[in-house]
Scaffold this motif. Structure first.
Motif, PDB file in Angstrom:
ATOM      1  N   ALA A  99       0.834  -1.207   0.000  1.00  0.00           N
ATOM      2  CA  ALA A  99       0.000   0.000   0.000  1.00  0.00           C
ATOM      3  C   ALA A  99       0.869   1.257   0.000  1.00  0.00           C
ATOM      4  O   ALA A  99       0.546   2.245  -0.677  1.00  0.00           O
ATOM      5  CB  ALA A  99      -0.938  -0.008   1.203  1.00  0.00           C
ATOM      6  N   GLY A 100       1.977   1.225   0.723  1.00  0.00           N
ATOM      7  CA  GLY A 100       2.885   2.370   0.744  1.00  0.00           C
ATOM      8  C   GLY A 100       3.507   2.631  -0.621  1.00  0.00           C
ATOM      9  O   GLY A 100       3.642   3.778  -1.043  1.00  0.00           O
ATOM     10  N   ARG A 101       3.872   1.555  -1.311  1.00  0.00           N
ATOM     11  CA  ARG A 101       4.428   1.722  -2.665  1.00  0.00           C
ATOM     12  C   ARG A 101       3.386   2.290  -3.619  1.00  0.00           C
ATOM     13  O   ARG A 101       3.722   3.017  -4.553  1.00  0.00           O
ATOM     14  CB  ARG A 101       4.964   0.395  -3.181  1.00  0.00           C
ATOM     15  CG  ARG A 101       6.269   0.005  -2.537  1.00  0.00           C
ATOM     16  CD  ARG A 101       7.007  -1.074  -3.299  1.00  0.00           C
ATOM     17  NE  ARG A 101       6.147  -2.144  -3.772  1.00  0.00           N
ATOM     18  CZ  ARG A 101       6.074  -3.359  -3.242  1.00  0.00           C
ATOM     19  NH1 ARG A 101       6.817  -3.662  -2.215  1.00  0.00           N
ATOM     20  NH2 ARG A 101       5.277  -4.255  -3.752  1.00  0.00           N
ATOM     21  N   MET A 102       2.118   1.958  -3.401  1.00  0.00           N
ATOM     22  CA  MET A 102       1.052   2.464  -4.277  1.00  0.00           C
ATOM     23  C   MET A 102       0.966   3.986  -4.217  1.00  0.00           C
ATOM     24  O   MET A 102       0.629   4.629  -5.201  1.00  0.00           O
ATOM     25  CB  MET A 102      -0.296   1.854  -3.875  1.00  0.00           C
ATOM     26  CG  MET A 102      -0.418   0.380  -4.195  1.00  0.00           C
ATOM     27  SD  MET A 102      -1.831  -0.435  -3.409  1.00  0.00           S
ATOM     28  CE  MET A 102      -3.202   0.581  -3.900  1.00  0.00           C
ATOM     29  N   LYS A 103       1.290   4.568  -3.068  1.00  0.00           N
ATOM     30  CA  LYS A 103       1.244   6.019  -2.908  1.00  0.00           C
ATOM     31  C   LYS A 103       2.347   6.719  -3.693  1.00  0.00           C
ATOM     32  O   LYS A 103       2.239   7.898  -3.992  1.00  0.00           O
ATOM     33  CB  LYS A 103       1.354   6.393  -1.434  1.00  0.00           C
ATOM     34  CG  LYS A 103       0.159   5.986  -0.617  1.00  0.00           C
ATOM     35  CD  LYS A 103       0.354   6.374   0.833  1.00  0.00           C
ATOM     36  CE  LYS A 103      -0.837   5.919   1.649  1.00  0.00           C
ATOM     37  NZ  LYS A 103      -0.666   6.278   3.062  1.00  0.00           N
ATOM     38  N   ARG A 104       3.413   5.987  -4.007  1.00  0.00           N
ATOM     39  CA  ARG A 104       4.562   6.582  -4.704  1.00  0.00           C
ATOM     40  C   ARG A 104       4.508   6.419  -6.215  1.00  0.00           C
ATOM     41  O   ARG A 104       5.405   6.869  -6.909  1.00  0.00           O
ATOM     42  CB  ARG A 104       5.848   5.994  -4.155  1.00  0.00           C
ATOM     43  CG  ARG A 104       6.087   6.335  -2.698  1.00  0.00           C
ATOM     44  CD  ARG A 104       7.459   5.949  -2.235  1.00  0.00           C
ATOM     45  NE  ARG A 104       7.710   4.523  -2.268  1.00  0.00           N
ATOM     46  CZ  ARG A 104       7.469   3.671  -1.281  1.00  0.00           C
ATOM     47  NH1 ARG A 104       6.930   4.108  -0.167  1.00  0.00           N
ATOM     48  NH2 ARG A 104       7.752   2.400  -1.389  1.00  0.00           N
ATOM     49  N   GLY A 105       3.484   5.763  -6.713  1.00  0.00           N
ATOM     50  CA  GLY A 105       3.375   5.593  -8.151  1.00  0.00           C
ATOM     51  C   GLY A 105       2.965   4.183  -8.520  1.00  0.00           C
ATOM     52  O   GLY A 105       2.591   3.385  -7.657  1.00  0.00           O
ATOM     53  N   PRO A 106       3.039   3.860  -9.804  1.00  0.00           N
ATOM     54  CA  PRO A 106       2.608   2.542 -10.274  1.00  0.00           C
ATOM     55  C   PRO A 106       3.388   1.411  -9.594  1.00  0.00           C
ATOM     56  O   PRO A 106       4.591   1.526  -9.361  1.00  0.00           O
ATOM     57  CB  PRO A 106       2.904   2.569 -11.770  1.00  0.00           C
ATOM     58  CG  PRO A 106       3.045   4.005 -12.125  1.00  0.00           C
ATOM     59  CD  PRO A 106       3.515   4.707 -10.881  1.00  0.00           C
ATOM     60  N   VAL A 107       2.675   0.352  -9.284  1.00  0.00           N
ATOM     61  CA  VAL A 107       3.271  -0.816  -8.639  1.00  0.00           C
ATOM     62  C   VAL A 107       3.241  -1.967  -9.628  1.00  0.00           C
ATOM     63  O   VAL A 107       2.202  -2.276 -10.206  1.00  0.00           O
ATOM     64  CB  VAL A 107       2.492  -1.195  -7.359  1.00  0.00           C
ATOM     65  CG1 VAL A 107       3.070  -2.444  -6.725  1.00  0.00           C
ATOM     66  CG2 VAL A 107       2.483  -0.043  -6.382  1.00  0.00           C
ATOM     67  N   ASN A 108       4.388  -2.571  -9.839  1.00  0.00           N
ATOM     68  CA  ASN A 108       4.501  -3.738 -10.701  1.00  0.00           C
ATOM     69  C   ASN A 108       5.068  -4.891  -9.880  1.00  0.00           C
ATOM     70  O   ASN A 108       6.275  -5.130  -9.888  1.00  0.00           O
ATOM     71  CB  ASN A 108       5.398  -3.428 -11.911  1.00  0.00           C
ATOM     72  CG  ASN A 108       4.772  -2.398 -12.805  1.00  0.00           C
ATOM     73  OD1 ASN A 108       3.634  -2.544 -13.218  1.00  0.00           O
ATOM     74  ND2 ASN A 108       5.507  -1.339 -13.087  1.00  0.00           N
ATOM     75  N   PRO A 109       4.191  -5.595  -9.165  1.00  0.00           N
ATOM     76  CA  PRO A 109       4.674  -6.666  -8.296  1.00  0.00           C
ATOM     77  C   PRO A 109       5.250  -7.833  -9.087  1.00  0.00           C
ATOM     78  O   PRO A 109       4.860  -8.092 -10.227  1.00  0.00           O
ATOM     79  CB  PRO A 109       3.426  -7.088  -7.518  1.00  0.00           C
ATOM     80  CG  PRO A 109       2.273  -6.604  -8.318  1.00  0.00           C
ATOM     81  CD  PRO A 109       2.745  -5.442  -9.121  1.00  0.00           C
ATOM     82  N   SER A 110       6.174  -8.535  -8.447  1.00  0.00           N
ATOM     83  CA  SER A 110       6.759  -9.734  -9.047  1.00  0.00           C
ATOM     84  C   SER A 110       5.724 -10.855  -9.043  1.00  0.00           C
ATOM     85  O   SER A 110       4.687 -10.775  -8.377  1.00  0.00           O
ATOM     86  CB  SER A 110       7.985 -10.167  -8.243  1.00  0.00           C
ATOM     87  OG  SER A 110       7.577 -10.665  -6.975  1.00  0.00           O
ATOM     88  N   ALA A 111       6.010 -11.911  -9.763  1.00  0.00           N
ATOM     89  CA  ALA A 111       5.111 -13.067  -9.801  1.00  0.00           C
ATOM     90  C   ALA A 111       4.935 -13.648  -8.398  1.00  0.00           C
ATOM     91  O   ALA A 111       3.820 -14.045  -8.016  1.00  0.00           O
ATOM     92  CB  ALA A 111       5.653 -14.122 -10.753  1.00  0.00           C
ATOM     93  N   LYS A 112       6.002 -13.685  -7.621  1.00  0.00           N
ATOM     94  CA  LYS A 112       5.918 -14.206  -6.252  1.00  0.00           C
ATOM     95  C   LYS A 112       5.021 -13.315  -5.386  1.00  0.00           C
ATOM     96  O   LYS A 112       4.196 -13.813  -4.611  1.00  0.00           O
ATOM     97  CB  LYS A 112       7.313 -14.313  -5.646  1.00  0.00           C
ATOM     98  CG  LYS A 112       7.339 -14.986  -4.307  1.00  0.00           C
ATOM     99  CD  LYS A 112       8.766 -15.219  -3.841  1.00  0.00           C
ATOM    100  CE  LYS A 112       8.778 -15.946  -2.504  1.00  0.00           C
ATOM    101  NZ  LYS A 112      10.145 -16.193  -2.058  1.00  0.00           N
ATOM    102  N   GLN A 113       5.167 -12.002  -5.517  1.00  0.00           N
ATOM    103  CA  GLN A 113       4.328 -11.077  -4.759  1.00  0.00           C
ATOM    104  C   GLN A 113       2.863 -11.211  -5.166  1.00  0.00           C
ATOM    105  O   GLN A 113       1.974 -11.147  -4.321  1.00  0.00           O
ATOM    106  CB  GLN A 113       4.800  -9.643  -4.957  1.00  0.00           C
ATOM    107  CG  GLN A 113       6.123  -9.362  -4.292  1.00  0.00           C
ATOM    108  CD  GLN A 113       6.696  -8.018  -4.699  1.00  0.00           C
ATOM    109  OE1 GLN A 113       6.605  -7.614  -5.860  1.00  0.00           O
ATOM    110  NE2 GLN A 113       7.301  -7.332  -3.748  1.00  0.00           N
TER     111      GLN A 113
END
Length: 83
Positions: free
Chosen positions: A42-56
């Protein structure tokens, strides 16, 4: 990537990301690691687009599935429920 984890399209990723703040606010009884994982995403979402890894993505699927299943069963995992 794990062969057992199907790839996610952008729509699924966006749906999974949508659930992270909801789980932080409403889930009770989740372990510290799970809560911290959701807070981190959620914190990363505030800083811009999030591209999680396959594991995430796999971890987010599991967290969201468990949260939704608990909600449907009426488990005490979800705050604000009436029994």
């Amino acid at each position: 990537m794990n062969d057992m984890t199907p790839q996610a399209d952008r729509n699924e990723v966006d749906q999974l990301l949508h659930w992270m703040p909801i789980i932080i606010m409403r889930a009770r009884g989740i372990n510290d690691w799970t809560r911290q994982f959701c807070v981190s995403v959620a914190g990363r979402m505030k800083r811009g687009p999030v591209n999680p890894s396959a594991k995430q993505i796999g971890v987010m699927r599991k967290i969201v599935d468990e949260f939704q299943a608990a909600n449907m069963r009426g488990d005490d995992l979800v705050e604000g429920q009436t029994k």
